[in-house]
Design a protein around this motif. Structure first.
Motif, PDB file in Angstrom:
ATOM      1  N   LEU A 105       0.382   9.535  -2.249  1.00 35.32           N
ATOM      2  CA  LEU A 105      -0.259  10.334  -3.300  1.00 35.32           C
ATOM      3  C   LEU A 105      -1.636  10.842  -2.878  1.00 35.32           C
ATOM      4  O   LEU A 105      -2.346  11.465  -3.674  1.00 35.32           O
ATOM      5  CB  LEU A 105      -0.413   9.506  -4.589  1.00 35.32           C
ATOM      6  N   ALA A 106      -1.995  10.590  -1.628  1.00 36.26           N
ATOM      7  CA  ALA A 106      -3.360  10.920  -1.210  1.00 36.26           C
ATOM      8  C   ALA A 106      -3.589  12.423  -1.098  1.00 36.26           C
ATOM      9  O   ALA A 106      -4.695  12.908  -1.345  1.00 36.26           O
ATOM     10  CB  ALA A 106      -3.677  10.234   0.125  1.00 36.26           C
ATOM     11  N   LEU A 109      -8.428   1.187   2.161  1.00 35.77           N
ATOM     12  CA  LEU A 109      -7.790   2.244   1.374  1.00 35.77           C
ATOM     13  C   LEU A 109      -8.723   3.442   1.276  1.00 35.77           C
ATOM     14  O   LEU A 109      -9.933   3.281   1.085  1.00 35.77           O
ATOM     15  CB  LEU A 109      -7.487   1.731  -0.039  1.00 35.77           C
ATOM     16  N   LYS A 163      -9.231   7.612  -0.282  1.00 36.54           N
ATOM     17  CA  LYS A 163      -9.049   8.408  -1.502  1.00 36.54           C
ATOM     18  C   LYS A 163      -7.567   8.732  -1.739  1.00 36.54           C
ATOM     19  O   LYS A 163      -6.888   9.241  -0.835  1.00 36.54           O
ATOM     20  CB  LYS A 163      -9.835   9.708  -1.345  1.00 36.54           C
ATOM     21  N   GLY A 164      -7.107   8.413  -2.918  1.00 36.22           N
ATOM     22  CA  GLY A 164      -5.738   8.741  -3.282  1.00 36.22           C
ATOM     23  C   GLY A 164      -4.720   7.697  -2.885  1.00 36.22           C
ATOM     24  O   GLY A 164      -3.532   7.841  -3.195  1.00 36.22           O
ATOM     25  N   GLU A 165      -5.163   6.631  -2.231  1.00 35.20           N
ATOM     26  CA  GLU A 165      -4.216   5.591  -1.822  1.00 35.20           C
ATOM     27  C   GLU A 165      -4.152   4.484  -2.879  1.00 35.20           C
ATOM     28  O   GLU A 165      -5.090   4.262  -3.631  1.00 35.20           O
ATOM     29  CB  GLU A 165      -4.605   5.045  -0.446  1.00 35.20           C
ATOM     30  N   LEU A 166      -3.008   3.819  -2.888  1.00 36.43           N
ATOM     31  CA  LEU A 166      -2.729   2.798  -3.897  1.00 36.43           C
ATOM     32  C   LEU A 166      -2.499   1.454  -3.228  1.00 36.43           C
ATOM     33  O   LEU A 166      -1.942   1.381  -2.141  1.00 36.43           O
ATOM     34  CB  LEU A 166      -1.449   3.132  -4.675  1.00 36.43           C
ATOM     35  N   MET A 167      -2.874   0.385  -3.940  1.00 29.27           N
ATOM     36  CA  MET A 167      -2.481  -0.958  -3.493  1.00 29.27           C
ATOM     37  C   MET A 167      -2.128  -1.790  -4.713  1.00 29.27           C
ATOM     38  O   MET A 167      -2.776  -1.681  -5.761  1.00 29.27           O
ATOM     39  CB  MET A 167      -3.601  -1.634  -2.699  1.00 29.27           C
ATOM     40  N   VAL A 188       0.852  -1.195   0.000  1.00 31.01           N
ATOM     41  CA  VAL A 188       0.000   0.000   0.000  1.00 31.01           C
ATOM     42  C   VAL A 188       0.882   1.238   0.000  1.00 31.01           C
ATOM     43  O   VAL A 188       1.935   1.264   0.642  1.00 31.01           O
ATOM     44  CB  VAL A 188      -0.922  -0.014   1.245  1.00 31.01           C
ATOM     45  N   TYR A 189       0.430   2.293  -0.720  1.00 35.48           N
ATOM     46  CA  TYR A 189       1.153   3.561  -0.706  1.00 35.48           C
ATOM     47  C   TYR A 189       0.163   4.693  -0.496  1.00 35.48           C
ATOM     48  O   TYR A 189      -0.820   4.814  -1.230  1.00 35.48           O
ATOM     49  CB  TYR A 189       1.918   3.764  -2.013  1.00 35.48           C
ATOM     50  N   THR A 190       0.442   5.495   0.515  1.00 35.27           N
ATOM     51  CA  THR A 190      -0.491   6.582   0.852  1.00 35.27           C
ATOM     52  C   THR A 190       0.053   7.956   0.455  1.00 35.27           C
ATOM     53  O   THR A 190      -0.614   8.964   0.652  1.00 35.27           O
ATOM     54  CB  THR A 190      -0.783   6.583   2.368  1.00 35.27           C
TER      55      THR A 190
END
Lengths: 209, 209, 209, 209, 209, 209
Positions: free
Chosen positions: E55-56, F133, F135-139, E51-53
């Motif tokens: 860019l939120a 997740l 808004k704006g988060e990635l997985m 998971v990457y946050t």
């Protein structure tokens, strides 16, 4: 649960068009490309496209040499198209030999099923890696290196080599030199074998030039 | 324009950390992997890492044969790491021969720079494709197939082969057979050459077994 | 011929350093990378690195189910590293079942060696391609699709699947759902199975959550 | 030996059908695919398909600038199809310049054959790696990065760049900006060059918009 | 059913060791390789690795230009290692511009989420393909080609570009020319811009040489 | 400057023919190949080929389930051909569920744009990696592994998954089992679900066999 199902059905309809290419069974009548043959239309694909029965029987082997190679490459087994796999069948009588050869387009993994097979390859560093393999044992041969298989002992042998490409290729050293149109002076110059030997082998194997 | 520049500077700072791997110069002291060597830290990379001067001079060639191969693979030229390219230099005296060999790991494109070179390869179908190449002409040799180069005419020749891998490999047929530890009985069995010939060539080339 | 040999020896010395990476036997103690494990130093490589004997014996199978999978992936057979091939052994008693599973990282080619095996896969288009395979017959399973093998008839069966990667992976559906830490409410929501069924199967298979 | 030969001949017949695709010479009249052009039928392939003579002559260069690029990509040299290699010829008069450009689809290895060439590329980190190269020296340019070549000194220069793809592409910066249909307001907005400069260069180079 | 379960449990134990590499989360402290970073030990991997946050949140943008690029490449998001995917976030104020740039190592797919964005790229054939994109629309930019994005209209804009590599690279034209150590005479020679312009832009952007 | 321009114009003419394949927009009427569809002639390509508007609108979702998947794979968006990228749109009402599924041909990167989504995947080692997740988060979801997405909380949710292939495929577990022609006895044997459950689900979902 019924409501979920409704969802599922609508999901199905919206995605059914997008998911055709799980596989690409070869249309062998189409022109091939660097990545393989064009795909047979999915609607025409059947279970039989993914099955190959041509290796089930031992090859017709003479009493004298008892050795044969039967390929299951994409040209024989169209279901392999694009899947980076293929196979073959080696039938070896007692003392049978698969002479030095390379697969220019694939690595090989040999599975021995019967008998004892002495198998080996020669590295770029001119080291021979070889071993006698028994039933159920595996040996791997890196792409493009000269290698061989010999049935040792008094028993016949059977093995299935598999390859990391649907068209691994097969260059047999003796055929390249003595069954081709490679001219005798050039064979001599590039191998340092005497012309007399080259001519003799070409005479038997049918080479020209 | 000034305002745009302010934007640019902030853009730079936000992205500078993300853009390190344009290249991966080999750290030859690290253990290599199937994709190549680990990367030298970018901060230590200089222009010299992308340049190789080791092919500039003709190789030291004897008066008698006048032939040599000088490689510029990743082991010599670390800047090639991960870039799927490498090169070599062929110096051929009059009549000089690069004997039959394969590159197990790459296709080859030969650029002839001087003299006349007869070059050819043998396909899996046992057909020889060959041609006399002159200065500035190119010939391509598909991966893993036996091929050769000979300086024809009375002039010396020079060529640069390039390869589609940073480690193309090089298996020279005569070395594989006669300069290795490949035992004479096995050479005989897998090539159909007479033992006397094999022993003679192994004696000269230093093979054992 | 002697003069040619002199040439050959000098050619050898100039190229010996360039040709180390025909293969990359895994050093399993090193950290793996997306392309595989680091390479064992070539000087330490022996013939045994290219051979695997761990599939030679039938797996220890209970009388009741008579089914087992024995892998020969890179973790078991380090010589496969970087070669895009691996294998396994399937031992199936009468009626034995390899339940629905996928290989997320490879295509599979199944070679049947004994008995009759009903094998099949389900496409993205929700079509089942299946066939009863006999000794010596092959079937191919495209990457990532659910598939199964069942010994039909009253005989036991044996097969060797091979894969287009050295680490094909193996996701068994029942284990993913019922032997994992996948919570019962989530299994229910994402499969539409009743919670009671999920709990029962998790109880037996050891799943948590 | 005769008996072995019999074996060999039978081996040949059983495998001859399987080994067609050592190469895939482009049929340029067919529609290309992401992997290249369809293959010319092997029976129609001749030695000439693997040879290209179009780089042998210096390009017709004006006295004033003395610079030209002549490509040998798959569109010119169909034998390269699927082989991940191509080449070009650079003819540079004294002071001749190959202006800033990129190859979107390939790495480049430059072989300098005559004269002194100042070559360099700019990394994503905005560092210029550059060097004056002499005859026989090589420089590598990673894919997609801006680079240039200039003949320095009072002599003309000649070089052969080779590429890791059969269709490397070529995007020349000045052409992209000033010889295209890229509108002047957009060039200005995206490069921060003054509109007057953009218009002037577009006027000379023939750009529109 | 109980008996089947016993089978499943034994199947699990025999294969558990073979199936570690579904993924290869980057150990950023290890030296990277051409295929990416070494893998973090699977036992240390947690959900957070996937998971990457970052860019939120909208990037901190000045009132004047209102534009920023925030990357989520493997250096920021280690879970992408080896997976051939990455992303970024574009925040554009009214009239905001992402100036001409290339990604040397990846294709790009842009997803517009807010506002109107004029986006375009220039092909090797010097044709500009451009379009105004609205919320929910996509545009694809082939690898290595110059492209740009501009917020049109009076509204700010937001977009997520995604890439076909975990390290796509980013070469911004103005930075390469005017924020680097690329010497003014060389910029002039290779772009045909006047030295005065080059010096002015280098003065503002901080270039040297 | 004028003289340089002359050079540039001649350079252009000599290279214009070589640089056609920056991209390969799919000709969907041609037969696809393992690498994708044949290319539309470059002269017919327009900006619209690189743009897709079909994900701009929310899918028509029922009031009850509020969930839909809309693909933008190569079959919908021909500009993606050969570029190893594609996308989709997920519309989820409150509590909406994308049930367990795999993409046999691609890794996935999910970008959440609205609402809260609980997403997770199950590894080959039977570990669930999951996270809520915002808004704006990635997985990221590695290729071929079972995964799911659920809108949690009382809000609807929106997300764009992107894929590392132009044809990622989509195998939905419930459809594979219960909406296919997979016979009830085989489902039972390979999943250990009771026949009654299988029949019930097949009845609702429309499976046969």
């Amino acid at each position: 649960m019924f409501l979920h199902i409704v969802f599922l059905l609508s999901l199905l309809s919206s995605t059914s068009h997008a998911t055709v290419q799980d596989f690409c069974v070869a249309d062998l009548k189409g022109a091939d490309t660097p990545s393989g043959y064009p795909c047979k239309p999915p609607a025409n694909v059947t279970s039989d496209d993914f099955v190959y029965t041509g290796l089930a029987e031992a090859a017709n082997v003479t009493n004298i040499i008892n050795a044969a190679v039967t390929p299951a490459f994409v040209a024989q087994f169209p279901g392999l198209n694009g899947l980076d796999l293929s196979a073959a069948r080696l039938d070896l009588g007692p003392g049978g030999v698969i002479p030095l050869h390379t697969h220019p387009g694939a690595n090989e993994l040999l599975i021995v099923l019967q008998g004892h097979i002495l198998a080996g390859f020669i590295s770029s560093g001119n080291i021979v890696y070889q071993k006698v393999l028994k039933k159920g044992e595996l040996m791997v041969f890196p792409q493009g290196l000269l290698h061989f298989q010999i049935a040792v002992g008094k028993r016949k042998a059977l093995a299935f080599p598999v390859f990391s490409s649907a068209f691994p290729g097969l260059q047999i050293l003796d055929f390249a030199l003595f069954a081709s149109n490679f001219s005798t002076p050039l064979v001599t110059q590039t191998t340092f074998l005497d012309p007399a030997i080259v001519k003799k082998l070409k005479g038997v194997l049918g080479g020209s030039g």
